[in-house]
Design a protein around this motif. Structure first.
Motif, short mmCIF file in Angstrom:
data_model
loop_
_atom_site.label_atom_id
_atom_site.label_comp_id
_atom_site.label_asym_id
_atom_site.label_seq_id
_atom_site.Cartn_x
_atom_site.Cartn_y
_atom_site.Cartn_z
N ALA A 132 15.75 54.09 83.39
CA ALA A 132 14.64 55.45 83.33
C ALA A 132 13.70 55.55 83.27
CB ALA A 132 16.08 56.46 82.96
N ALA A 133 13.22 54.31 84.19
CA ALA A 133 11.24 53.92 83.13
C ALA A 133 10.63 54.48 83.74
CB ALA A 133 11.32 52.36 83.89
N TYR A 134 11.17 55.50 84.81
CA TYR A 134 10.04 56.65 85.63
C TYR A 134 10.90 57.99 86.09
CZ TYR A 134 8.51 52.75 87.68
OH TYR A 134 7.47 50.98 88.13
N MET A 135 11.61 57.77 84.38
CA MET A 135 12.72 59.30 84.52
C MET A 135 11.56 60.70 84.23
SD MET A 135 15.24 60.93 84.88
CE MET A 135 16.47 59.12 84.76
N GLU A 136 10.39 59.96 83.73
CA GLU A 136 9.71 61.47 83.45
C GLU A 136 9.09 61.98 84.10
OE1 GLU A 136 8.60 63.33 80.98
OE2 GLU A 136 8.83 61.95 78.78
N PHE A 137 8.31 61.23 85.18
CA PHE A 137 7.93 61.60 86.91
C PHE A 137 9.10 61.90 87.39
CE2 PHE A 137 5.91 57.40 85.06
CZ PHE A 137 4.18 58.01 84.98
N GLY A 138 9.49 61.44 87.66
CA GLY A 138 11.55 61.86 88.58
C GLY A 138 11.48 63.62 87.76
N LYS A 139 11.86 63.63 87.31
CA LYS A 139 12.29 64.96 86.07
C LYS A 139 10.89 65.94 86.29
CE LYS A 139 11.19 65.30 81.37
NZ LYS A 139 11.67 65.25 80.41
N THR A 140 9.66 65.83 86.43
CA THR A 140 8.13 66.62 86.79
C THR A 140 8.83 67.09 88.60
OG1 THR A 140 7.08 65.46 85.40
CG2 THR A 140 6.18 66.39 86.64
N ARG A 141 8.89 65.83 89.21
CA ARG A 141 8.83 66.18 91.12
C ARG A 141 10.46 67.50 90.78
NH1 ARG A 141 7.45 63.68 95.87
NH2 ARG A 141 7.64 64.91 97.55
N ASP A 142 11.03 67.10 90.16
CA ASP A 142 12.36 67.62 90.62
C ASP A 142 13.72 67.58 89.74
OD1 ASP A 142 14.93 68.81 91.48
OD2 ASP A 142 15.09 66.94 93.59
N PRO A 143 13.58 68.49 88.84
CA PRO A 143 14.51 68.83 87.17
C PRO A 143 16.10 68.50 88.01
CG PRO A 143 13.02 70.36 88.04
CD PRO A 143 13.15 69.92 88.65
N LYS A 144 15.95 68.58 88.93
CA LYS A 144 17.77 68.37 89.40
C LYS A 144 18.12 66.13 88.75
CE LYS A 144 18.49 69.74 93.64
NZ LYS A 144 17.24 70.02 93.08
#
Length: 365
Positions: A191-203
């Motif tokens: 989950a190295a990029y998880m913060e970026f992912g949830k910022t664009r789409d909480p799902k």
């Protein structure tokens, strides 16, 4: 000298070109080099981290507290888990090393996506294990499940959001997949990029606490190299059930994270405003690159990270030609030829850096 036969099949990891090498090869002033190749935070680390490091320089001669209590408690609080569920690593890469060495024997298999972080297969190869790659660029969990049933891997690696493509799985889809996996199979969720992912789409958000409470065979990993700007400090971590983490500690060398790296990571977790400001800037600038690609008729992968991968099949330059042309001008991007793609991966920089890169891409493409 005779080396392990398994080493014959293992490639050497190819990192992005460092600024120093470009300066030496092309005679470009360091301050004029724009490095957008390694998914680093262009804003660096939080000023609070820099201040803490300056004040703690006197600790350099001393070994760190090998319990890493402060860091583990800070991570446990951040993720809503217990400190006994956390292990620190010299980068998240070291956690992947622990995972493979803890369960793999020669002849075993791991399962991964068709295009994904190369260190999974490298660590597996060091154990004499075979890598099975799903025949898909984007994560396709149906194909993963088919391959899992056919090959019976000991470990499944899932990188979401994914490097080097940028795609991300919905949490519900991931959990539905995990329910079909034997508890005897380790699943590593990178989950190295998880913060970026949830910022664009909480799902896309996968929380470590929910993940390990539902699936004791799943390991959650993350790093301070991306969102926190600590790539040079080499620090990452894993979160898993207590039995899993206890096994990893038997593989861990003492003092595996430096004194100052531990401090930097602990302080970085406290500065939420710095992180949130970076996330807003990253998404705004990422959308500029997507708009550019659409305008030019270039295919790109919708990204949930701090980079974008643009395919050049319809461009007049190949990824290698574009990479080398820009390199001579002091612009470092990532050529994905080694991944079998005619594509470039561009780390999202500061607005002024992106202005320059987009202008050059406009003229070259």
């Amino acid at each position: 000298m005779r080396f392990q036969p398994a080493l014959d099949k293992i490639p050497v990891y190819e990192a992005g070109k460092p600024i120093e090498l470009v300066v030496r090869e092309y005679g470009i002033s360091p301050e004029k080099v724009i490095k957008l190749a390694s998914n680093e935070n262009p804003y660096g680390a939080s000023p609070k981290v820099e201040n803490a490091i300056r004040e703690a320089v006197y600790k350099m001669p001393l070994y760190p507290d090998d319990s890493y209590r402060n860091l583990k408690e800070a991570l446990a609080k951040t993720h809503g888990v217990d400190a006994k569920n956390v292990i620190q690593g010299n980068g998240s890469d070291q956690i992947f090393d622990f995972a493979t060495r803890s369960v793999l024997n020669p002849g075993d298999k791991i399962l991964q996506n068709g295009k994904t972080f190369s260190m999974y297969s490298i660590y597996a190869g060091q154990c004499g294990a075979e890598t099975i790659s799903v025949d898909s660029v984007l994560h396709n969990l149906d194909l993963f499940l088919d391959s899992y049933k056919k090959n019976s891997p000991k470990i499944i690696f899932i990188c979401t959001p994914c490097n080097p493509i940028g795609d991300a799985l919905n949490k519900d889809d991931l959990f539905s997949f995990l329910e079909k996996i034997s508890p005897e199979t380790m699943v590593v969720v990178d989950a190295a990029y998880m913060e970026f992912g949830k910022t664009r789409d909480p799902k896309k958000e996968v929380q470590a606490s929910e993940l390990i409470s539902k699936f004791p065979n799943v390991l959650y990993t993350n790093t301070f190299s991306k969102i926190y700007g600590l790539g040079g400090m080499r620090i990452g971590y894993g979160i898993g059930n207590e039995e899993l983490i206890r096994a990893f500690y038997k593989l861990r060398a003492p003092f595996n994270v430096s004194q100052l790296s531990q401090l930097a990571a602990t302080v970085a977790l406290e500065d939420r405003k710095f992180v949130d400001d970076y996330l807003r800037s990253n998404l705004k600038e990422l959308l500029r690159y997507e708009e550019f690609a659409r305008t030019k008729g270039l295919s790109y992968f919708e990204s949930y990270t701090n980079f974008i991968t643009i395919e050049l099949d319809k461009a007049r330059l190949t990824s290698t030609q574009l990479f080398e042309t820009l390199l001579k001008e002091g612009i470092i991007l990532r050529n994905l030829k080694s991944y079998g793609l005619n594509a470039i991966r561009i780390t999202i920089g500061k607005p002024e850096q992106n202005d320059i890169v987009l202008d050059r891409l406009e003229k070259l493409l």
